[in-house]
Every structure is written in C-alpha cells, then in structure tokens.
Design a protein around this motif. Structure first.
Motif, PDB file in Angstrom:
ATOM      1  N   MET A   1       0.831  -1.197   0.000  1.00  0.00           N
ATOM      2  CA  MET A   1       0.000   0.000   0.000  1.00  0.00           C
ATOM      3  C   MET A   1       0.871   1.255   0.000  1.00  0.00           C
ATOM      4  SD  MET A   1      -3.143   1.071   0.261  1.00  0.00           S
ATOM      5  CE  MET A   1      -4.023   2.504   0.703  1.00  0.00           C
ATOM      6  N   LEU A   2       1.845   1.307   0.897  1.00  0.00           N
ATOM      7  CA  LEU A   2       2.734   2.467   0.974  1.00  0.00           C
ATOM      8  C   LEU A   2       3.542   2.598  -0.311  1.00  0.00           C
ATOM      9  CD1 LEU A   2       3.844   4.805   2.589  1.00  0.00           C
ATOM     10  CD2 LEU A   2       5.487   3.248   3.607  1.00  0.00           C
ATOM     11  N   ARG A   3       3.995   1.479  -0.831  1.00  0.00           N
ATOM     12  CA  ARG A   3       4.764   1.498  -2.081  1.00  0.00           C
ATOM     13  C   ARG A   3       3.918   2.054  -3.226  1.00  0.00           C
ATOM     14  NH1 ARG A   3       8.221  -3.503  -3.254  1.00  0.00           N
ATOM     15  NH2 ARG A   3       9.788  -2.226  -2.266  1.00  0.00           N
ATOM     16  N   SER A   4       2.642   1.676  -3.280  1.00  0.00           N
ATOM     17  CA  SER A   4       1.741   2.188  -4.323  1.00  0.00           C
ATOM     18  C   SER A   4       1.528   3.685  -4.174  1.00  0.00           C
ATOM     19  CB  SER A   4       0.384   1.482  -4.250  1.00  0.00           C
ATOM     20  OG  SER A   4       0.533   0.116  -4.486  1.00  0.00           O
ATOM     21  N   LEU A   5       1.367   4.144  -2.944  1.00  0.00           N
ATOM     22  CA  LEU A   5       1.174   5.564  -2.687  1.00  0.00           C
ATOM     23  C   LEU A   5       2.411   6.356  -3.106  1.00  0.00           C
ATOM     24  CD1 LEU A   5      -0.533   7.858  -1.554  1.00  0.00           C
ATOM     25  CD2 LEU A   5       0.399   7.345   0.690  1.00  0.00           C
ATOM     26  N   LEU A   6       3.594   5.860  -2.745  1.00  0.00           N
ATOM     27  CA  LEU A   6       4.834   6.531  -3.129  1.00  0.00           C
ATOM     28  C   LEU A   6       5.000   6.565  -4.646  1.00  0.00           C
ATOM     29  CD1 LEU A   6       7.305   5.216  -0.424  1.00  0.00           C
ATOM     30  CD2 LEU A   6       6.391   7.522  -0.657  1.00  0.00           C
ATOM     31  N   LEU A   7       4.651   5.486  -5.314  1.00  0.00           N
ATOM     32  CA  LEU A   7       4.733   5.438  -6.766  1.00  0.00           C
ATOM     33  C   LEU A   7       3.793   6.462  -7.390  1.00  0.00           C
ATOM     34  CD1 LEU A   7       5.871   4.111  -9.289  1.00  0.00           C
ATOM     35  CD2 LEU A   7       4.051   2.417  -9.126  1.00  0.00           C
ATOM     36  N   LEU A   8       2.593   6.572  -6.852  1.00  0.00           N
ATOM     37  CA  LEU A   8       1.616   7.543  -7.349  1.00  0.00           C
ATOM     38  C   LEU A   8       2.122   8.968  -7.149  1.00  0.00           C
ATOM     39  CD1 LEU A   8      -1.163   8.167  -8.524  1.00  0.00           C
ATOM     40  CD2 LEU A   8      -2.074   8.040  -6.215  1.00  0.00           C
ATOM     41  N   ILE A   9       2.707   9.257  -6.000  1.00  0.00           N
ATOM     42  CA  ILE A   9       3.244  10.590  -5.725  1.00  0.00           C
ATOM     43  C   ILE A   9       4.396  10.899  -6.674  1.00  0.00           C
ATOM     44  CG2 ILE A   9       4.513  11.977  -4.030  1.00  0.00           C
ATOM     45  CD1 ILE A   9       2.787  10.568  -1.879  1.00  0.00           C
ATOM     46  N   MET A  10       5.297   9.946  -6.865  1.00  0.00           N
ATOM     47  CA  MET A  10       6.432  10.163  -7.753  1.00  0.00           C
ATOM     48  C   MET A  10       5.964  10.397  -9.185  1.00  0.00           C
ATOM     49  SD  MET A  10       9.234   7.502  -6.110  1.00  0.00           S
ATOM     50  CE  MET A  10       9.850   7.080  -7.677  1.00  0.00           C
ATOM     51  N   LEU A  11       4.967   9.654  -9.620  1.00  0.00           N
ATOM     52  CA  LEU A  11       4.423   9.826 -10.964  1.00  0.00           C
ATOM     53  C   LEU A  11       3.799  11.207 -11.119  1.00  0.00           C
ATOM     54  CD1 LEU A  11       3.838   8.646 -13.720  1.00  0.00           C
ATOM     55  CD2 LEU A  11       1.760   7.643 -12.783  1.00  0.00           C
ATOM     56  N   SER A  12       3.105  11.675 -10.086  1.00  0.00           N
ATOM     57  CA  SER A  12       2.506  13.011 -10.118  1.00  0.00           C
ATOM     58  C   SER A  12       3.572  14.087 -10.206  1.00  0.00           C
ATOM     59  CB  SER A  12       1.655  13.247  -8.870  1.00  0.00           C
ATOM     60  OG  SER A  12       0.589  12.341  -8.822  1.00  0.00           O
ATOM     61  N   VAL A  13       4.655  13.920  -9.451  1.00  0.00           N
ATOM     62  CA  VAL A  13       5.741  14.903  -9.470  1.00  0.00           C
ATOM     63  C   VAL A  13       6.360  14.974 -10.854  1.00  0.00           C
ATOM     64  CG1 VAL A  13       8.055  15.404  -8.599  1.00  0.00           C
ATOM     65  CG2 VAL A  13       6.243  14.752  -7.019  1.00  0.00           C
ATOM     66  N   VAL A  14       6.624  13.835 -11.449  1.00  0.00           N
ATOM     67  CA  VAL A  14       7.244  13.801 -12.773  1.00  0.00           C
ATOM     68  C   VAL A  14       6.307  14.412 -13.809  1.00  0.00           C
ATOM     69  CG1 VAL A  14       8.005  12.241 -14.617  1.00  0.00           C
ATOM     70  CG2 VAL A  14       8.727  11.837 -12.268  1.00  0.00           C
ATOM     71  N   THR A  15       5.025  14.176 -13.665  1.00  0.00           N
ATOM     72  CA  THR A  15       4.049  14.695 -14.620  1.00  0.00           C
ATOM     73  C   THR A  15       3.859  16.192 -14.477  1.00  0.00           C
ATOM     74  OG1 THR A  15       2.877  12.583 -14.546  1.00  0.00           O
ATOM     75  CG2 THR A  15       1.677  14.453 -15.435  1.00  0.00           C
TER      76      THR A  15
END
Length: 85
Positions: A1-15
């Motif tokens: 769950m935490l890994r998915s949240l971090l991935l989503l945040i990182m993807l948002s930052v890059v976008t």
C-alpha cells in the motif's frame, strides 16, 4: 500500500514538474486544482480547503498522523511553502 502511494506521488511529481517550471516563466495563473496538487506533492495529505488570496492560495491539509497544516502556493509561479503562523 505504501509502495503504491509513493509510486503515485512520484508519478505526479514527474508529470507536473514541467508544468510548474513553465508557470514560473510564463506568468500564467495557477488554478485552485493545481495549487492543491502542488501542495500535496510537497506535503502529503488530504486537502481540506483551498482559499484564494491576492498573491497565493492557502491550502489546508490533514496529514496521515492527524496534524493539520497550512501551505501557501504562489498563484503565479506555483512555489510551495509551509505557512508557520
């Protein structure tokens, strides 16, 4: 769950990072939605409220530990800083 949240945040930052940099160069307005997203990227949490003020947005967030913080987002550049009043 935490890994998915971090991935989503990182993807948002890059976008959104190129958009935030472009805003600083173009003098265009940051929308309320963009301000909320920029605030969440810098200070993860759930957005409670976004207020429009003359030079910035005041974004209230509740963090995972229950703390409520206020973040200021410049309405021209997208610069995010914590409001420590």
């Amino acid at each position: 769950m935490l890994r998915s949240l971090l991935l989503l945040i990182m993807l948002s930052v890059v976008t959104l990072a190129p958009d935030a940099m472009a805003l600083g160069k173009q003098q265009s307005q940051v929308t309320k939605e963009q301000a909320a997203n920029l605030a969440q990227q810098r200070f993860p949490g759930k957005v409670l409220k976004v207020q429009t003020e003359s030079r910035h947005y005041r974004v209230r967030l509740i963090q995972a530990d229950g703390r409520v913080i206020t973040v200021l987002v410049d309405n021209r550049t997208g610069r995010v800083e914590r409001d420590d009043k």
